[in-house]
Write an enzyme that holds these catalytic residues in place. Sequence first.
Site, PDB file in Angstrom:
ATOM      1  N   GLY A 136      14.559  23.369 -15.052  1.00  0.00           N
ATOM      2  CA  GLY A 136      13.956  24.002 -16.221  1.00  0.00           C
ATOM      3  C   GLY A 136      12.506  24.357 -15.956  1.00  0.00           C
ATOM      4  O   GLY A 136      12.119  24.615 -14.811  1.00  0.00           O
ATOM      5  N   SER A 137      11.706  24.341 -17.008  1.00  0.00           N
ATOM      6  CA  SER A 137      10.316  24.793 -16.902  1.00  0.00           C
ATOM      7  C   SER A 137       9.413  23.706 -16.316  1.00  0.00           C
ATOM      8  O   SER A 137       9.752  22.514 -16.335  1.00  0.00           O
ATOM      9  CB  SER A 137       9.808  25.178 -18.287  1.00  0.00           C
ATOM     10  OG  SER A 137       9.828  24.032 -19.124  1.00  0.00           O
TER      11      SER A 137
ATOM     12  N   LYS B 258      22.640  16.506 -20.364  1.00  0.00           N
ATOM     13  CA  LYS B 258      22.272  17.250 -21.574  1.00  0.00           C
ATOM     14  C   LYS B 258      22.138  18.715 -21.199  1.00  0.00           C
ATOM     15  O   LYS B 258      21.352  19.083 -20.340  1.00  0.00           O
ATOM     16  CB  LYS B 258      20.945  16.762 -22.161  1.00  0.00           C
ATOM     17  CG  LYS B 258      20.675  17.417 -23.526  1.00  0.00           C
ATOM     18  CD  LYS B 258      19.242  17.308 -23.982  1.00  0.00           C
ATOM     19  CE  LYS B 258      18.345  18.393 -23.470  1.00  0.00           C
ATOM     20  NZ  LYS B 258      18.676  19.758 -23.942  1.00  0.00           N
TER      21      LYS B 258
ATOM     22  N   GLY C 223       9.491  19.667 -16.914  1.00  0.00           N
ATOM     23  CA  GLY C 223       9.592  18.865 -15.686  1.00  0.00           C
ATOM     24  C   GLY C 223       8.492  17.806 -15.630  1.00  0.00           C
ATOM     25  O   GLY C 223       8.734  16.648 -15.260  1.00  0.00           O
TER      26      GLY C 223
ATOM     27  N   CYS D  65      15.094  31.981 -12.116  1.00  0.00           N
ATOM     28  CA  CYS D  65      13.948  31.257 -11.555  1.00  0.00           C
ATOM     29  C   CYS D  65      13.457  31.908 -10.272  1.00  0.00           C
ATOM     30  O   CYS D  65      12.284  31.836  -9.945  1.00  0.00           O
ATOM     31  CB  CYS D  65      14.334  29.811 -11.299  1.00  0.00           C
ATOM     32  SG  CYS D  65      15.819  29.637 -10.304  1.00  0.00           S
TER      33      CYS D  65
ATOM     34  N   GLU E 145      13.926  21.035 -10.344  1.00  0.00           N
ATOM     35  CA  GLU E 145      14.062  22.438  -9.938  1.00  0.00           C
ATOM     36  C   GLU E 145      13.365  23.248 -11.024  1.00  0.00           C
ATOM     37  O   GLU E 145      13.875  23.355 -12.145  1.00  0.00           O
ATOM     38  CB  GLU E 145      15.550  22.839  -9.869  1.00  0.00           C
ATOM     39  CG  GLU E 145      16.344  22.152  -8.777  1.00  0.00           C
ATOM     40  CD  GLU E 145      16.052  22.691  -7.395  1.00  0.00           C
ATOM     41  OE1 GLU E 145      15.400  23.749  -7.286  1.00  0.00           O
ATOM     42  OE2 GLU E 145      16.447  22.046  -6.416  1.00  0.00           O
TER      43      GLU E 145
ATOM     44  N   GLU F  60       5.228  32.946 -15.403  1.00  0.00           N
ATOM     45  CA  GLU F  60       6.626  33.362 -15.292  1.00  0.00           C
ATOM     46  C   GLU F  60       6.987  34.114 -16.580  1.00  0.00           C
ATOM     47  O   GLU F  60       6.940  33.539 -17.671  1.00  0.00           O
ATOM     48  CB  GLU F  60       7.482  32.097 -15.159  1.00  0.00           C
ATOM     49  CG  GLU F  60       8.902  32.334 -14.746  1.00  0.00           C
ATOM     50  CD  GLU F  60       9.679  31.015 -14.583  1.00  0.00           C
ATOM     51  OE1 GLU F  60       9.393  30.041 -15.302  1.00  0.00           O
ATOM     52  OE2 GLU F  60      10.588  30.988 -13.740  1.00  0.00           O
TER      53      GLU F  60
END
Length: 495
Positions: free
Chosen positions: A243-244, A190, A248, A300, A266, A398
């Site tokens: 992703g975030s 996805k 996650g 990231c 990740e 972030e």
Amino acid sequence: MAPVATDDAAHSESAYTPKHIEDKLFIDGEFVPSVSGKKFDIYNPTTEKLAASVYEAGGEDVDLAVKAAKEAFPAWSALSAAERTGYLNKLADAIERNADELAYLEAITMGKPYVDDFSIKFSVQNLRYFAGKAIDVAGDSSLNSTGFVTLSLRQPFGVCGAITPWNVPLLMLVNKLGPALATGNTLVVKSSEKSPLSSLAVGRLAQEIGLPRGVLNILSGFGRPCGEAIAKHMDIRKISFTGSVIAGRAIKKAAAESNLKNVTLELGGKSPLIIFDDADIARAVPAAAFSILVNSGQSCVATSRVYVHEAIATQFLDAMKTAMVELLPAANPLLPNTGRGPQVDKAQFERVMSFLDYARENNISMPVGGGRQGTTGYFVEPTIIANPPEDSRVMKEEIFGPVLCVNTFTDEAEVLKRANDTEFGLYASVFTKDISRALRVVKALEAGSVGVNCSSPSMAVDMPFGGWKQSGDGRELSRHCTDYWTELKSVFIAL
Ligand code: NAD
């Protein structure tokens, strides 16, 4: 700050005009509409106008994709490694041949500069590396048990899932499909709802090179319901997510509550850069500025916290003020020589602006930037936030924009404590000419990657990449990449 060139004329100035933009889901080797027939819109962040409408996958589409992947698995995993290498190399060639189209699709969805797009080049390079890895998946053997030969085998999981972010869509897709398919798995991916077009184009390329049906399935859709359906699916045995931290965590929870599928993550970062008083400032300044400006700070690994030694702080800050404005000037990503595009969308733009508002409201100085750039498109001025408190929101979260926090220090032990005082641990850097100090600091920094006299995005396809602490779990790239896409089996052969 210079105005931003964002007019529609830029489209006609781009070297590429698409003949067709794919809007369907890629399932079982075919492009099909979603079962619900629902579509969602993507807006060009430069013009704020509609870029495309694509079909939205839901749970039923995930089921269809998993069914196709399950049916494709026996034949795909039974191919020789060299045959799988062949397919992946053909796909890398096709991506290279279609670089213009892929760069165009990323420019109009997430604002990535079109010319010299590093993510396309690395996607091709990485895919060729992963293709080679197919013929390098081996276990161990041993004679240590008396009367036995023992072996370990590495075998594919079966049907795997992958969920990718919007900030480097093609590269993130390649970093997952490469080792997944090389090791004999089949895959349901996805892409991000903010930038699905380049992933759909890869589906078309897979078709063109004759990749067997069902081996790679590519869905466009949202975290919920599509991503969640993948994370919970009982027939998916491994999921790889980028992703975030929030998403996650949701994926790990969904995996735990369904079939305890293997999960690799990740996630985000808040990367520190320490600049000692003996550093080569002429190298440190462009490195720091590039790291936070490239991809409009939507990286990231972006170096978002600088700690500069008090003795050189004024000199560093003066040079940084200029570098932040001049290094990657903003313009329409489709124009030649554009260094920096807009933020990906309105929501992300507003999130970045909320950090700048926070600094203003708390009387934290911003010697450069601090606002919107231009009037059309989601551009943010390159910004330096000077001396923010360690516990402030801008230092802890972030930001994902061209916004750099700069603080000073005097003592090595103290700065290491501050640099490591974060739940993230993706990347860290140090500038010093003292080799002993550099190595001491490398060892002390809590991060998956560390730059010495360089900063992110310095990385290499043959070096492992991933995060410590809440920045992730597992590694991509390097000779270890296939380990995360295979199960281990021990075999005991009695003599
Ligand atoms: P995000 O977490 O919002 O979305 C990432 C993907 O997860 C999207 O496809 C999204 O639809 C999906 N998703 C969201 N919620 C979900 C859920 N509950 N279940 C399943 N799927 C879900 O992240 P983003 O905004 O797309 O990307 C930016 C983030 O990604 C930043 O934090 C960045 O640091 C991180 N990132 C990390 C790396 C790395 O390699 N460590 C690389 C690129 C980006």
